[in-house]
Design a protein around this motif. Structure first.
Motif, PDB file in Angstrom:
ATOM      1  N   ALA A  92      33.181 -45.243 112.195  1.00 47.62           N
ATOM      2  CA  ALA A  92      33.329 -44.948 110.766  1.00 47.62           C
ATOM      3  C   ALA A  92      34.080 -46.094 110.102  1.00 47.62           C
ATOM      4  CB  ALA A  92      34.062 -43.629 110.568  1.00 47.62           C
ATOM      5  N   LYS A 150      25.853 -48.374 106.696  1.00 45.11           N
ATOM      6  CA  LYS A 150      26.888 -47.332 106.651  1.00 45.11           C
ATOM      7  C   LYS A 150      27.676 -47.388 105.351  1.00 45.11           C
ATOM      8  CE  LYS A 150      28.934 -48.570 110.456  1.00 45.11           C
ATOM      9  NZ  LYS A 150      29.937 -48.621 111.539  1.00 45.11           N
ATOM     10  N   LEU A 177      35.390 -45.484 106.568  1.00 42.49           N
ATOM     11  CA  LEU A 177      34.389 -44.596 105.985  1.00 42.49           C
ATOM     12  C   LEU A 177      34.801 -43.131 106.156  1.00 42.49           C
ATOM     13  CD1 LEU A 177      31.278 -46.482 107.413  1.00 42.49           C
ATOM     14  CD2 LEU A 177      32.493 -46.893 105.260  1.00 42.49           C
ATOM     15  N   SER A 178      34.209 -42.263 105.352  1.00 41.72           N
ATOM     16  CA  SER A 178      34.604 -40.855 105.378  1.00 41.72           C
ATOM     17  C   SER A 178      34.160 -40.142 106.646  1.00 41.72           C
ATOM     18  CB  SER A 178      34.021 -40.128 104.158  1.00 41.72           C
ATOM     19  OG  SER A 178      32.603 -40.243 104.139  1.00 41.72           O
ATOM     20  N   GLN A 233      27.170 -41.772  98.853  1.00 44.03           N
ATOM     21  CA  GLN A 233      27.348 -40.410  99.381  1.00 44.03           C
ATOM     22  C   GLN A 233      26.023 -39.841  99.921  1.00 44.03           C
ATOM     23  OE1 GLN A 233      29.336 -38.385  96.049  1.00 44.03           O
ATOM     24  NE2 GLN A 233      31.295 -38.754  97.055  1.00 44.03           N
ATOM     25  N   HIS A 242      27.899 -44.659 102.416  1.00 47.03           N
ATOM     26  CA  HIS A 242      29.226 -44.158 102.040  1.00 47.03           C
ATOM     27  C   HIS A 242      29.420 -44.249 100.530  1.00 47.03           C
ATOM     28  CE1 HIS A 242      33.633 -43.679 102.240  1.00 47.03           C
ATOM     29  NE2 HIS A 242      33.711 -44.740 101.473  1.00 47.03           N
TER      30      HIS A 242
END
Length: 396
Positions: free
Chosen positions: A143, A118, A160-161, A125, A122
């Motif tokens: 996230a 993850k 995370l986004s 992207q 991230h």
């Protein structure tokens, strides 16, 4: 205080009043023997996936995952995440992804592999797919990634986004994991209630109220079904407990945000990683940390409800095999200096332990850590333990 902390820990929090929550994966596919079916969903996300897994788990992907992806005509590369979700591993995997010209990251394995996958996705992207091979954590959902040293000591976490683009929960795959991983997942998941209710139980915010109530339901499911689930792997009860540990536990953190996610139990876990390394897994340390948190509520506040909850959990832990004290974590010979080190890290100024509604002194935390199975004495609601008493419990 909770609002100030959430501003620091939620990466999506902006200086304005805007708050963006990463609540859930874009899609969740669950069932038995579903990897074949789910491969079409993976193919929609990218053509050149990099599979991130542990060394042993990579061998499993060659048999169970890679042939399925090759049927989708995907150009696959695979990489071992190494010792832990650590900075060296992250750098190596970013290079591997760029060399492969990856347009998708697939995390396959336990919490460390999924956190690593993850975070790499991230940083680059890229979309990410999580495929858990055990029910030891809710990492497949959340996230959030935890970063450790190569020796397994917790360093920091990264908000995370967004949650993963796709989560694939294959019960047959989960069932191949050792049973103690599900036991640990139960410990990690049940902590949601004991931490969220303390940090956010009085909140008037609609979503946080919902998260706290979800945490209560999660606790009840685990208390009611865990024993039967562990006795009958693959059964309906077992599947419900897997769903609770991997999926529903993630809902609580997603819906409630950072202030609903962790308090003292996870802070104690973080401290223990600096003296225990890889000797026990995440959920085992967190489960022990719940008892420490409840013990603190007894000692500092004289909270009899916390005392009753602790006794209930000690009995539950005994039934399913969760650690009740330091020796159960392989720390029976811990020294006073080591205990103090773990406690000091748990009390770091930025620690989630400060979400407790009272201040905790170093001596109080150390005392709680060595008295998690102490009998409840209604005549002494504070249950004071002196430094001398701590010394009696540990090596000099």
């Amino acid at each position: 205080m909770p609002n100030q902390i959430s501003t620091q820990t939620l990466s999506t929090q902006t200086p304005s009043s805007l708050l963006t929550l990463a609540i859930a994966p874009a899609k969740v596919i669950r069932g038995s023997n579903i990897l074949q079916t789910a491969s079409t969903e993976i193919a929609r996300l990218g053509n050149r996936p990099l599979i991130v897994a542990g060394k042993q788990t990579l061998a499993i992907t060659k048999e169970s995952l890679q042939p399925i992806l090759e049927q989708q005509k995907l150009d696959i590369a695979a990489a071992d995440y190494g010792a832990d979700c650590c900075e060296a591993s992250l750098e190596s995997l970013r290079k591997a992804a760029k060399a492969h010209k990856a347009d998708l990251i697939i995390g396959f394995g336990g919490g460390k592999a999924l956190d690593t996958a993850k975070l790499v996705a991230h940083q680059l992207q890229l979309p990410v797919v999580t495929i858990p091979t055990s029910a030891a954590t809710c990492a497949a959902w959340s996230a959030l990634s935890n970063v450790y040293s190569e020796d397994g000591a917790f360093l920091y976490d990264v908000a995370l986004s967004r949650c993963p683009d796709l989560l694939i929960l294959d019960y047959d795959l989960i069932q191949t994991a050792p049973q103690h991983t599900l036991v640990a997942g139960i410990g990690d998941a049940i902590a949601k209630w004991y931490e969220a209710s303390v940090s956010s139980g009085h909140s008037q915010q609609t979503l946080i109220i919902g998260a706290v109530q979800q945490a209560r339901v999660l606790r009840d499911i685990l208390l009611q079904k865990s024993v039967a689930a562990l006795q009958t792997p693959g059964s309906e009860d077992w599947q419900e407990v897997v769903d609770a540990s991997v999926l529903m536990a993630g809902v609580v953190g997603g819906l409630g945000g950072a202030q609903c996610r962790t308090v003292a139990a996870h802070a104690v876990h973080n401290g223990l990683t600096h003296i225990a390394g890889h000797s026990s897994i995440h959920g085992e340390k967190v489960a022990y940390g719940i008892l420490v948190q409840l013990r603190l509520e007894e000692m500092v506040q004289g909270n009899q409800l916390a005392a009753t909850s602790r006794q209930q959990l000690v009995k539950f832990y005994a039934e399913i095999g969760l650690p009740q004290k330091l020796s159960d974590l392989g720390l029976g010979n811990i020294t006073l200096a080591e205990l103090q080190t773990a406690a000091e890290i748990a009390l770091n100024p930025n620690s989630d332990i400060h979400r407790l509604p009272f201040k905790v002194a170093l001596e109080q935390l150390m005392a709680a850590m060595v008295s998690t199975t102490a009998p409840v004495d209604s005549r002494d609601t504070t249950n004071r333990v002196s430094v001398r008493g701590i010394s009696d419990e540990v090596e000099q």
